[in-house]
Structure formats: C-alpha cells, structure tokens
Design an enzyme around this catalytic site. Structure first.
Site, PDB file in Angstrom:
ATOM      1  CG  ASP A 120      -0.346   0.260   2.435  1.00  0.00           C
ATOM      2  OD1 ASP A 120       0.740  -0.313   2.688  1.00  0.00           O
ATOM      3  OD2 ASP A 120      -0.810   1.116   3.215  1.00  0.00           O
ATOM      4  CB  ALA A 121       0.156   4.609  -0.969  1.00  0.00           C
TER       5      ALA A 121
END
Length: 274
Positions: free
Chosen positions: A117-118
């Site tokens: 995820d970011a």
C-alpha cells in the site's frame, strides 16, 4: 549403429545445451561441458550425461547444481525499494505517484508482483515473467515475506505469542509464521513479522488487533530476496544467484500444504497490500 533409447524429452532438432546455457550467462561452453561430465546439470529433472544433448529452450526446464536457470534472455527481473507515497500500480486513476517512474528506463514492459500500500515501503519485484509473478504473489504457494513494523506502545512477549498462535479477524483466522520483538523504547516498538498471507493490509490489521497500531511499515524480504542496503526509491536487477533462487522456488511442483489462508475471492496477485 546405437539402439540406445534417448532420455525422455530428448530432441535431435533442438539447440545444444552448452550453447543455450552459455547464452544464458551460466558459464563458458567448455565449463558447461565439464558440468555435464560431472553430472551437475538436469533437464526436466533428469541428469544430463551426453555432451551432445540438445534441448528446446522454450519448453525445457534446466537446473545447474539444483538451481533453476532462466533460458529466456528476454525476461527481466528487478528489485525495487518502493518508497512511501507511491501506489503499487503502473497507472493510478486518481493521479497519485505510481510505479511508472521506476520502469520507464527498461525496454521491456514490467509489472509489479503483488502490491504494497502507498504508506508501506520496501521490497517490490518488477518483472515481465507472468508465470513467476503468479507463483510469488499467490498465497497458496506459501512464499514468505518479512516485514518490520514500528508500532505504538510497548509490545510484550505475550503479544508476540498471540501473533504466532493466531488472531481472529473479520475475514478469518490469521497466524504469523514467525514474530519477534526487535526493540521497545519511548512508547513504541519494532516488531518483525513473517507471513505468507496475501490478505489486504494484513500486517496492519494484525497489529491493530493486538492493540499496537502501525506507524511505519517496511517489507525487508520476499521469498529468498533480501532488501539489503538498497536505498528507498532505487532499483536494481536481480543477481544470477537471486534469480536462480526465485526460479527454483517457482518451479516447485505443488502449493505449500495448508498455505492458502486467504478467502477464495482474495487473490494474492491482486491483494497484497500490506
């Protein structure tokens, strides 16, 4: 004239094994001939004994000393230390920073294996080898990943035990393959988790469930690959040793027993956001 039956998969019309392996960068043809004499090379699982052996590079599987060799020189394998703030996509519909900046200099079209995820940094594999990507990303094959998480609060030995005994989440039981406390000070702790699960944001959810929300998360290891000293935002091609280890892993005959702990709809190749 000899009537000896050729080994299974033997082809009189293929390419000489020495030439194929030399082109793949294994060693010189002379050295490869010595390997054959020493019985160190297998084709499709059978030891090669004849120096004149020919193979089909597109279909035959070759290993040297038990380590798989990639015969297709068009395949590319890259390790990236994904920085935070970058989404694991080749094109983000929301216009966020994506992975294209790390693949634009490669001639081949590379894709990420699984996702981070970011706000998670660390080891991400980029490749154009779809078969390898499927094996590495799908949880049923049991490929382990190692994460280091900085969490809120002081983690106790009892909490570490909970992680390895199993935690019931909304999508089912999850058990860490390994867990250990690396450090604890100033109201925060560093925890190392080893998992093979491909469930969405699983590391963050596990640690939140035991009362220690994640503030920073990095993936340090993916299967046999280690991030090492690769700086954030940098990439490099895999070494021959690393690639051999990955290919050997991907050619295992069957998924790891009991490794599929993800729901049927939770495909590891699409849902590895940790």
């Amino acid at each position: 004239m000899s009537t000896e039956t050729p080994p299974a998969g033997f082809s009189e019309n293929g390419v000489r094994l020495q030439k194929v392996l030399a082109n793949a960068g294994v060693a010189s043809r002379r050295v490869i001939e010595q390997y054959i004499v020493e019985g160190r090379i297998r084709v499709n699982g059978s030891v090669v004994t004849e120096l004149g052996r020919r193979i089909d590079p597109e279909n035959d599987l070759v290993d040297v000393d038990g380590t798989a060799v990639q015969l297709d020189t068009g395949k590319r394998y890259v390790m990236l230390n994904k920085p935070t703030g970058v989404v694991s996509s080749m094109k983000d519909e929301k216009g966020r920073a994506d992975l294209r900046r790390f693949t634009k200099d490669y001639e081949e079209r590379l894709y990420n294996v699984g996702r981070l995820d970011a706000e998670t940094s660390g080891l991400l594999i980029l490749t154009n080898d779809g078969d390898l990507a499927h094996v590495l990303a799908h949880p049923s094959f049991g490929v382990t990943k190692v994460y280091i998480a900085k969490v809120e609060g002081v983690v106790t030995a009892q909490t570490i035990a909970k992680l390895t005994k199993g935690i019931e989440l909304e999508d089912g039981l999850i058990v860490a393959d390994k867990a250990r406390l690396l450090d604890s000070s100033a109201g925060s702790s560093l925890v190392e988790l080893t998992l093979h699960s491909g469930r969405n944001r699983i590391v963050r959810r596990m640690l939140a469930a035991v009362g220690h929300p994640v503030t920073e998360l990095v993936r340090r290891q993916f299967g046999p690959l280690h991030l090492g000293t690769l700086p954030a935002g940098k990439s490099r091609e895999l070494t021959k040793i690393e690639l051999g280890a990955l290919l050997t892993l991907s050619r295992q005959d069957s998924p790891a027993e009991g490794a599929s702990d993800a729901p049927a709809a939770d495909r590891g190749d699409a849902q590895e956001n940790e």
